[in-house]
Design a protein around this motif. Structure first.
Motif, PDB file in Angstrom:
ATOM      1  N   LEU A  17       0.835  -1.202   0.000  1.00  0.00           N
ATOM      2  CA  LEU A  17       0.000   0.000   0.000  1.00  0.00           C
ATOM      3  C   LEU A  17       0.871   1.253   0.000  1.00  0.00           C
ATOM      4  O   LEU A  17       1.793   1.378   0.804  1.00  0.00           O
ATOM      5  N   HIS A  18       0.537   2.170  -0.898  1.00  0.00           N
ATOM      6  CA  HIS A  18       1.238   3.448  -0.992  1.00  0.00           C
ATOM      7  C   HIS A  18       0.237   4.536  -0.612  1.00  0.00           C
ATOM      8  O   HIS A  18      -0.731   4.782  -1.345  1.00  0.00           O
ATOM      9  N   GLY A  19       0.446   5.194   0.537  1.00  0.00           N
ATOM     10  CA  GLY A  19      -0.539   6.133   1.061  1.00  0.00           C
ATOM     11  C   GLY A  19      -0.524   7.483   0.380  1.00  0.00           C
ATOM     12  O   GLY A  19       0.546   8.069   0.139  1.00  0.00           O
ATOM     13  N   ASP A  20      -1.725   7.971   0.077  1.00  0.00           N
ATOM     14  CA  ASP A  20      -1.862   9.338  -0.447  1.00  0.00           C
ATOM     15  C   ASP A  20      -2.279  10.289   0.669  1.00  0.00           C
ATOM     16  O   ASP A  20      -2.072  11.492   0.564  1.00  0.00           O
ATOM     17  N   GLY A  21      -2.857   9.765   1.736  1.00  0.00           N
ATOM     18  CA  GLY A  21      -3.352  10.583   2.836  1.00  0.00           C
ATOM     19  C   GLY A  21      -4.862  10.499   2.925  1.00  0.00           C
ATOM     20  O   GLY A  21      -5.554  10.160   1.970  1.00  0.00           O
ATOM     21  N   ARG A  22      -5.397  10.760   4.121  1.00  0.00           N
ATOM     22  CA  ARG A  22      -6.838  10.768   4.368  1.00  0.00           C
ATOM     23  C   ARG A  22      -7.503   9.440   4.008  1.00  0.00           C
ATOM     24  O   ARG A  22      -8.604   9.395   3.487  1.00  0.00           O
ATOM     25  N   TRP A  36      -7.094   1.280  -6.368  1.00  0.00           N
ATOM     26  CA  TRP A  36      -7.273   2.254  -5.299  1.00  0.00           C
ATOM     27  C   TRP A  36      -8.071   1.646  -4.149  1.00  0.00           C
ATOM     28  O   TRP A  36      -9.033   0.912  -4.382  1.00  0.00           O
ATOM     29  N   VAL A  37      -7.692   1.996  -2.925  1.00  0.00           N
ATOM     30  CA  VAL A  37      -8.362   1.498  -1.733  1.00  0.00           C
ATOM     31  C   VAL A  37      -8.588   2.665  -0.779  1.00  0.00           C
ATOM     32  O   VAL A  37      -7.678   3.469  -0.545  1.00  0.00           O
ATOM     33  N   LEU A  38      -9.798   2.720  -0.252  1.00  0.00           N
ATOM     34  CA  LEU A  38     -10.106   3.719   0.770  1.00  0.00           C
ATOM     35  C   LEU A  38     -10.293   3.013   2.104  1.00  0.00           C
ATOM     36  O   LEU A  38     -11.080   2.062   2.206  1.00  0.00           O
ATOM     37  N   ARG A  39      -9.615   3.454   3.124  1.00  0.00           N
ATOM     38  CA  ARG A  39      -9.700   2.854   4.457  1.00  0.00           C
ATOM     39  C   ARG A  39     -10.517   3.788   5.357  1.00  0.00           C
ATOM     40  O   ARG A  39     -10.150   4.962   5.557  1.00  0.00           O
ATOM     41  N   ARG A  63      -9.301  10.563  -5.579  1.00  0.00           N
ATOM     42  CA  ARG A  63      -9.423  11.501  -4.466  1.00  0.00           C
ATOM     43  C   ARG A  63     -10.856  12.004  -4.325  1.00  0.00           C
ATOM     44  O   ARG A  63     -11.371  12.155  -3.212  1.00  0.00           O
ATOM     45  N   GLU A  64     -11.514  12.262  -5.464  1.00  0.00           N
ATOM     46  CA  GLU A  64     -12.903  12.728  -5.425  1.00  0.00           C
ATOM     47  C   GLU A  64     -13.818  11.641  -4.857  1.00  0.00           C
ATOM     48  O   GLU A  64     -14.689  11.917  -4.022  1.00  0.00           O
ATOM     49  N   ALA A 170     -19.273  11.957 -13.385  1.00  0.00           N
ATOM     50  CA  ALA A 170     -19.937  10.653 -13.265  1.00  0.00           C
ATOM     51  C   ALA A 170     -18.913   9.531 -13.128  1.00  0.00           C
ATOM     52  O   ALA A 170     -19.099   8.582 -12.368  1.00  0.00           O
ATOM     53  N   LYS A 171     -17.821   9.640 -13.860  1.00  0.00           N
ATOM     54  CA  LYS A 171     -16.779   8.608 -13.787  1.00  0.00           C
ATOM     55  C   LYS A 171     -16.119   8.614 -12.411  1.00  0.00           C
ATOM     56  O   LYS A 171     -15.814   7.557 -11.840  1.00  0.00           O
ATOM     57  N   SER A 172     -15.936   9.804 -11.839  1.00  0.00           N
ATOM     58  CA  SER A 172     -15.300   9.878 -10.519  1.00  0.00           C
ATOM     59  C   SER A 172     -16.183   9.281  -9.431  1.00  0.00           C
ATOM     60  O   SER A 172     -15.687   8.851  -8.394  1.00  0.00           O
TER      61      SER A 172
END
Length: 387
Positions: A17-22, A36-39, A63-64, A170-172
């Protein structure tokens, strides 16, 4: 700003995992596949929510998506369930447009929102509104733009940009997986647009005749808005969005707040006796509250096509914006005793440095009043004399 960049995402090779933040991470598998993974936290437990492949979802889109789902999680909602519902829901273009507008307009001035919605609702929602947002590609957008591409080139380009914004939005959100077309691709499927031309302007000596003819007709908000635009040399959008609380009748001033101005700076227009006479007629339609010029039946802002229609019905081919050029030509030829900077300031054009503007503000105000009173007396001599 996050820790990742487009370049870092592209070059990321180390598994993990490479963190982008938040809570947003780029997951790299041993095979090299990236996603992409959101925790987030839900019901006291950690959840990892997949947001799609990095090959299909850009860093900005990830990010969106994560910001949207993270907000839901903070409010106590099941972000994973919401992601799944949005994926399964067959969003139409109209639904995506409404959702995008609600989000985009949070940072827009009212005039920007009106400009966007006016063009989109007339030229995009009609041909595309009922289609699934997933199914709209270059061919569908070309077909929608073709009727206006050469006849209304500026509007067509605005619509093209707006549709692409909605599709990207819509894609985001996961409502669309197809690649969003690019502007150059759309342009290749359409005829070459005519070169831009200057706004057609009426010779200044002809303006009093037009004004007198329209003043003699039955008053209507659209007609009075046209006359007000001529007398104040303002932009159409500024007149349509004018509020009564911007008008100081006692001081004969129209104080326009920055959010209504193209320059994003406050600007005061000196109102001539003729302009005040127009406002006096407007008040016969409704109380001096809210919009100055509004539709009689619904009391909503006039559309951007309503006032030009009055001009066309009068047999004129000039544009509303052209009256600003007409005023400037008149000032240069008929009032050459007043410095050109005064006319430029009357048009809300930026003149000189910040320091020069600060020193000249008070002295030029009286010259602007002299200029606008003179313009009003020239354009509407019968109104000023009370005939």
């Amino acid at each position: 700003m996050g820790n990742l960049t487009v370049v870092k995402v592209r070059k990321a090779e180390k598994p993990g995992l490479h963190g982008d933040g938040r809570g947003l991470y780029l997951r790299v598998k041993p095979s090299g596949a990236k996603s992409w993974v959101l925790r987030v936290q839900f019901m006291g437990k950690r959840e990892d929510i997949g947001l799609g492949s990095a090959d299909e979802v850009t860093l900005e889109e990830a990010r969106e998506k994560s910001a949207h789902l993270r907000k839901l999680a903070r409010q106590g909602h099941d972000a994973r369930a919401e992601r799944d519902r949005e994926k399964l829901r067959p969003y139409t273009f109209k639904q995506a447009y409404e959702a995008a507008l609600a989000e985009f307009s949070k940072g827009w001035a009212e005039r920007t929102k009106d400009s966007f919605t006016g063009a989109m609702e007339r030229h995009a929602l009609r041909p595309l509104g009922a289609r699934r947002v997933q199914d709209i590609g270059g061919a569908e957008l070309v077909a929608a733009l073709e009727p206006i591409w050469t006849d209304k080139p500026q509007v067509a380009r605005k619509v093209r940009q707006g549709v692409l914004q909605v599709l990207t939005f819509a894609k985001s959100r996961g409502w669309r997986t197809a690649v969003v077309p690019v502007a150059s691709e759309i342009r290749m499927g359409l005829a070459r647009q005519p070169k831009s031309v200057h706004h057609a302007a009426m010779p200044w000596r002809n303006v009093p005749e037009l004004f007198a003819a329209e003043w003699a007709k039955e008053p209507a908000p659209t007609r009075l808005a046209l006359l007000f635009i001529i007398l104040t040399a303002c932009r159409q959008g500024e007149a349509r969005s004018a509020q009564w609380d911007h008008i100081d009748l006692a001081r004969a001033e129209w104080r326009r707040p920055a959010e209504l101005m193209k320059t994003r700076e406050d600007h005061t227009v000196m109102l001539s006796p003729a302009a005040l006479a127009v406002l006096d007629r407007v008040r016969q339609f409704y109380d001096s509250e809210g919009l100055v010029f509004a539709s009689i039946r619904k009391r909503v802002m006039l559309s951007d096509a309503a006032i030009p229609k009055v001009l066309r019905e009068a047999g004129q081919s000039e544009t509303l914006h052209g009256f600003r050029s007409t005023f400037r030509d008149w000032a240069a030829e008929a009032r050459h005793d007043i410095p050109g900077d005064v006319a430029e300031r009357a048009l809300a054009h930026t003149v000189g440095t910040k320091v020069q503007q600060a020193y000249q503000r008070s002295s030029l105000a009286e010259l602007q009043r002299d200029l606008m009173d003179s313009w009003g007396a020239f354009v509407a001599p019968g109104v000023v004399s009370g005939k």
